[in-house]
Design an enzyme around this catalytic site. Structure first.
Site, PDB file in Angstrom:
ATOM      1  N   HIS A 191       0.823  -1.222   0.000  1.00  0.00           N
ATOM      2  CA  HIS A 191       0.000   0.000   0.000  1.00  0.00           C
ATOM      3  C   HIS A 191       0.849   1.260   0.000  1.00  0.00           C
ATOM      4  O   HIS A 191       1.909   1.325   0.601  1.00  0.00           O
ATOM      5  CB  HIS A 191      -1.046  -0.008   1.118  1.00  0.00           C
ATOM      6  N   GLU A 250      -5.036   2.164   2.664  1.00  0.00           N
ATOM      7  CA  GLU A 250      -5.153   0.940   3.461  1.00  0.00           C
ATOM      8  C   GLU A 250      -5.280   1.283   4.932  1.00  0.00           C
ATOM      9  O   GLU A 250      -6.036   0.659   5.672  1.00  0.00           O
ATOM     10  CB  GLU A 250      -3.923   0.053   3.232  1.00  0.00           C
ATOM     11  N   GLU A 251      -4.538   2.311   5.358  1.00  0.00           N
ATOM     12  CA  GLU A 251      -4.471   2.635   6.793  1.00  0.00           C
ATOM     13  C   GLU A 251      -5.792   3.151   7.344  1.00  0.00           C
ATOM     14  O   GLU A 251      -5.998   3.177   8.546  1.00  0.00           O
ATOM     15  CB  GLU A 251      -3.365   3.675   7.047  1.00  0.00           C
ATOM     16  N   ASP A 279       6.085   0.990   6.811  1.00  0.00           N
ATOM     17  CA  ASP A 279       4.721   0.495   6.645  1.00  0.00           C
ATOM     18  C   ASP A 279       4.011   1.462   5.711  1.00  0.00           C
ATOM     19  O   ASP A 279       3.512   2.469   6.150  1.00  0.00           O
ATOM     20  CB  ASP A 279       4.040   0.411   8.010  1.00  0.00           C
ATOM     21  N   ASP A 286       3.597  -6.579   3.756  1.00  0.00           N
ATOM     22  CA  ASP A 286       3.226  -5.558   4.732  1.00  0.00           C
ATOM     23  C   ASP A 286       3.393  -6.080   6.155  1.00  0.00           C
ATOM     24  O   ASP A 286       2.659  -5.672   7.052  1.00  0.00           O
ATOM     25  CB  ASP A 286       1.764  -5.134   4.467  1.00  0.00           C
ATOM     26  N   HIS A 340       3.580   2.988  12.547  1.00  0.00           N
ATOM     27  CA  HIS A 340       2.676   4.082  12.951  1.00  0.00           C
ATOM     28  C   HIS A 340       3.272   4.971  14.026  1.00  0.00           C
ATOM     29  O   HIS A 340       2.558   5.736  14.653  1.00  0.00           O
ATOM     30  CB  HIS A 340       1.307   3.562  13.438  1.00  0.00           C
ATOM     31  N   ASP A 364      -0.108   4.382   1.027  1.00  0.00           N
ATOM     32  CA  ASP A 364      -0.344   5.376   2.077  1.00  0.00           C
ATOM     33  C   ASP A 364       0.376   5.012   3.366  1.00  0.00           C
ATOM     34  O   ASP A 364       0.816   3.871   3.563  1.00  0.00           O
ATOM     35  CB  ASP A 364      -1.847   5.486   2.357  1.00  0.00           C
TER      36      ASP A 364
HETATM   37 ZN   LIG Z   1       0.673  -1.553   6.343  1.00  0.00          ZN
END
Ligand SMILES: [Zn+2]
Length: 410
Positions: free
Chosen positions: A80, A177-178, A143, A200, A382, A82
């Site tokens: 992903h 995705e997030e 990520d 991921d 994150h 984002d």
């Molecule tokens: Zn991810």
């Protein structure tokens, strides 16, 4: 693998701000995702992917053509574009620590913020490796930019080693995705694969074969707003009602107090004022039936709070998000088996793992495309203490090459 080039790719992607924005009102939710997508289409094109394209939703698609005449199933590789909004993702200044000598990692932009070895036991296994962090003021975005870099470097490697036999590989880079919208606009007919792998996952050698099942509860609290000077016996403050409601949610059922196979209820966003407050609560469990129990618990708390604050109204609505991928994976056992075999060929052992969260793969599996998740060297996602290990990214790319050979009957 070309380790240097993989690193360069990763750093290039990490510097583009692709933070997903909840409530942006557009898809994808941030322009940086389109910018990074355009760059990737260009790079894939240069690597000989003639059908590389970005669709109307910013999703990047392309196909690595097969190198064998034998009929070989199509498999898809997905990552992903984002990054999470939980930590800023603008002006990421990656720090590359070569030949890691052990100990804590100091983040130059925020020297009081330290990635402690004590909190990251994996670091002890990575002496001499290349570790990448942010400067501490942003996330790193491994990520899932590690996943993007691993896939693109794999494509580059295969284009330079046409003697490696493999079938068609569908490349797919998704947006948002997030914020739970990674597969909203994905056309499975276009992917047309028997199995898919999301790149991921954390660390190395992991094959995630189980995820949470997930619902999202939205609690809308209506109060009665009136000027405070004449509020006596008339005002009903929605902020006090929601505080009362939050106090009724069991502390033992939160992400802070659970791990392993236990689910949780996670109040994660709130907004509003005296007249109205909206609270969003993530409901999570490996067993989807328990999500209903959590919703009942939330509705019970809502009723009790309403009774405490006459005149208030508390509404709870629950929306389905995704379901545990374990069930769908059993429909195509090769998806996991071949990943295990591909690792074995490299002298490595697959670690079958469960994720306390979801990936694009949870939803894809539910839609009928079995999609386990593979490690890409990410750690602490994150967060401003996010880091990645270059050698683990290389291992992920090596796994993809091996995996494409296994699917071609090697
Ligand atoms: Zn991810």
């Amino acid at each position: 693998m070309n380790k240097r080039r993989l690193l360069e790719r990763f750093l290039e992607y990490a510097r583009i701000d692709t933070t997903a924005r909840e409530g942006a009102g557009c898809y994808p939710s941030s322009p940086g995702q389109l910018e990074l997508g355009r760059l990737l289409v260009e790079q894939l094109g240069q690597l000989g992917i003639d059908d590389a394209r970005q669709d109307d939703y910013g999703i990047v698609l392309g196909t690595v053509p097969p190198t064998t005449d034998r009929p070989t199933p199509v498999i898809a590789l997905c990552a992903h574009l984002d990054t999470s909004a939980e930590t800023p993702g603008k002006d990421v200044r990656p720090q590359v620590i070569e030949n890691y000598g052990g100990g804590d990692l100091i983040l130059p932009g925020k020297p009081d913020r330290v990635i402690r070895q004590a909190d990251n036991p994996e670091l002890a296994e990575l002496l001499g490796k290349t570790i990448i962090t942010s400067d501490g003021t942003t996330l790193l975005g491994a990520d899932d930019k590690a996943g993007l870099a691993v896939i693109v470097e794999t494509v580059a490697w295969l284009s330079e080693h046409t003697e490696i036999e493999h079938g068609p590989l569908r490349i797919c880079f998704t947006c948002d995705e997030e914020i739970g919208h990674g597969t909203d606009h994905l056309d499975l007919k276009q992917i047309d694969a028997v199995a898919c792998y999301t790149l991921d996952g954390p660390g190395s050698n992991g094959v995630d074969v189980e995820t949470f099942s997930a619902d999202m509860a939205t609690v809308t609290v209506s109060g009665i707003n009136i000027h405070p000077s004449i509020a006596k016996d008339r005002m009903v403050n929605a902020l006090r009602v929601v505080a009362d409601l939050m106090g009724r949610l069991p502390r033992g059922l939160s992400p802070e107090t659970t791990d392993g196979r236990d689910g949780f209820m996670h109040p994660y966003e709130i907004g509003g004022g005296v007249g109205e407050v909206k609270l969003q609560v993530l409901l999570r469990d490996f067993d989807a039936a328990r999500l209903d129990q959590q919703a009942r618990l939330l509705r019970g708390a809502a009723r009790e709070s309403m009774a405490q604050f006459p005149g208030s109204k508390v509404e709870v609505s629950v929306a389905r998000q995704y379901r545990n991928m374990a069930e769908g994976l059993s429909a195509e056992p090769r998806a996991v088996e071949y990943a295990q075999r591909a690792l074995q060929r490299l002298g490595r052992t697959a670690e079958l793992t469960t994720v306390r969260g979801g990936t694009d793969g949870s939803r894809l599996t539910e839609l009928g495309l079995p999609t386990p998740n593979l490690s890409t060297g990410q750690h602490n996602p994150h967060s401003a203490e996010e880091w990645a290990c270059l050698e683990e990214m290389v291992e992920a790319a090596e796994l993809l090459v091996s995996l494409s050979e296994v699917w071609a009957g090697k």
